[in-house]
Scaffold this active site. Structure first.
Site, short mmCIF file in Angstrom:
data_model
loop_
_atom_site.label_atom_id
_atom_site.label_comp_id
_atom_site.label_asym_id
_atom_site.label_seq_id
_atom_site.Cartn_x
_atom_site.Cartn_y
_atom_site.Cartn_z
N VAL A 129 39.74 68.62 -38.42
CA VAL A 129 39.19 67.83 -39.54
C VAL A 129 39.92 66.51 -39.73
CG1 VAL A 129 38.30 69.80 -40.86
CG2 VAL A 129 40.60 68.93 -41.35
N LYS A 130 41.08 66.36 -39.12
CA LYS A 130 41.85 65.14 -39.33
C LYS A 130 41.29 63.99 -38.48
CE LYS A 130 44.33 67.49 -42.19
NZ LYS A 130 45.55 68.25 -42.02
N THR A 131 41.87 62.81 -38.57
CA THR A 131 41.23 61.61 -38.00
C THR A 131 41.15 61.63 -36.48
OG1 THR A 131 41.83 60.36 -39.94
CG2 THR A 131 41.30 59.07 -37.98
#
Ligand code: PLP
Length: 381
Positions: free
Chosen positions: A185-187
């Protein structure tokens, strides 16, 4: 879904063919863990963050454990941090035997308030650990001004903020130690993964030791001598290594970081232009900051939040709440923490909802979210 409308989660990864190819290339190579791909990923991370050293680790939680461990944080020490974060930030303080001290956040950025930090500093304070909430760098310069003269270290939890800038400076080069997460879910993602950056040579060595069982092979650092097989475990460390397969994915993902960040910023601008109102409040970007926006966290009235959330779910939009404050959890209440001690964070946590935000979100998806938010708000009026 049975009705053919695809679900829009609050976040997800973007994987291209070249990401897949880079993992396959390493899968067919000699080193599946340690070795040249790990070093190359660390060098790429240095370039992406402006830091002298980057140490790749198994996940963002391990990165925090390594950071506190490398600084020698231990029983009797205090770490000042945010209550409005994922629990790993303070769980890893507990893991090294120290005590998290939660201070309140600023109402506009939801990052820790330097004045609250100043009031919480004691002779036991070893670390100030701000969290870059939703992607916006915390007020690092103010925090450094408090920390440095007192010999306190700054550990910035930048799980949300790779690619963010503060007055032209990249996140990763602002604090003594900066921790990242590469969860999907992170960048950018490596499946699971994380890293710590620092400009300090000695801390970088300790981070590498901590990642690898506290094990030392460098002949110059050995306390005793032995044969060519000889190494020493000099202090307590763990196996927090990141595999070469994951590092290959990370390198490929880093080449897209600027594009990912630009798309995230564009989507937030679209949402803000269409939706910002007294009913639906957005987080302000501090002057001089360019946030990579990991989350599009908006606030609705606490009385309407539950119905707002369920209304979006009925439209096949899966928002999330970031965060339930850490002192609310049974583990922390049991340790004597009280969420009422940080009222601004507590109030925010009852109003926050994260809207879908990821680069793969199409313009049509963004329009769908905007229309759904408007419809749900109108229903609740
Ligand atoms: C995701 C996250 C972490 C933990 O990272 P993992 O890679 O999931 O272990 C820590 N802090 C914050 C603020 C996060 O969002």
């Amino acid at each position: 879904m049975a009705d053919g409308i695809h679900v829009l989660p609050y976040g997800k990864q973007w994987i291209d063919d070249d990401d897949v190819q880079s993992v396959v290339r390493v899968l067919r190579s000699v080193f599946l863990t340690t070795g040249p791909e790990v070093e190359a990923f660390e060098q790429d991370l240095c370039r992406a963050t402006g830091a002298r050293h980057a140490v790749a680790v198994a996940n963002g939680t391990a990165a925090l454990h390594c950071a506190y461990g490398a600084l020698g944080v231990q029983a009797g020490d205090e770490v000042i941090t945010s209550p409005l974060t994922f629990s790993a930030t303070s769980n890893m303080v507990l893991a090294v035997g120290a005590r998290p001290v939660f201070v309140d956040v600023l109402p506009d950025t939801l990052c820790i308030d330097p004045r609250a930090v100043a009031a919480a500093i004691t002779s036991k304070t070893k670390v100030i650990a701000p969290v870059d909430f939703a992607g916006q760098p915390a007020a690092i310069d103010e925090l450094r001004a408090l920390a440095k003269p007192r010999g306190i270290h700054l550990v910035e939890d930048a799980a949300h903020s790779i690619g963010s800038h503060d007055r032209g400076r990249l996140v990763g080069s602002l604090a003594d130690l900066t921790t990242f997460s590469f969860h999907p879910v992170k960048t950018i993602t490596t499946g699971e993964g994380g890293a710590i950056t620092t400009d300090d040579d000695a801390l970088a060595t300790r981070l590498r030791d901590f990642r690898n069982h506290g094990l030392v092979r460098d002949p110059a650092r050995l306390e005793h001598s032995g044969g060519p097989w000889y190494y020493e475990v000099q202090w307590l460390g763990f196996n927090y290594r990141l595999s070469a397969l994951q590092c290959a994915l990370g390198r490929s993902q880093l080449t897209k970081l600027d594009r990912f960040v630009a798309r995230r910023r564009a989507i937030v601008t679209q949402y803000r232009d269409a939706l910002a109102s007294a009913e639906l409040r957005f987080i302000d970007e501090r002057p001089g900051v360019e946030s990579a926006w990991h989350l599009c966290a908006v606030r609705v009235s606490a009385a309407k939040r539950h119905a707002f959330f369920e209304g979006l779910v009925r439209s096949r939009i899966m928002p999330q709440v970031h965060y339930i404050t850490v002192p609310e959890f049974p583990l922390y209440r049991g340790l004597g923490y009280d969420p009422a001690e940080t009222p601004i964070a507590h109030e925010a946590s009852r109003e926050l909802v994260s809207l879908p935000l990821y680069p793969a979100l199409s313009d049509t998806d963004v329009e769908r979210v905007i229309a759904a938010v408007r419809a749900v708000l109108a229903e609740l009026r």
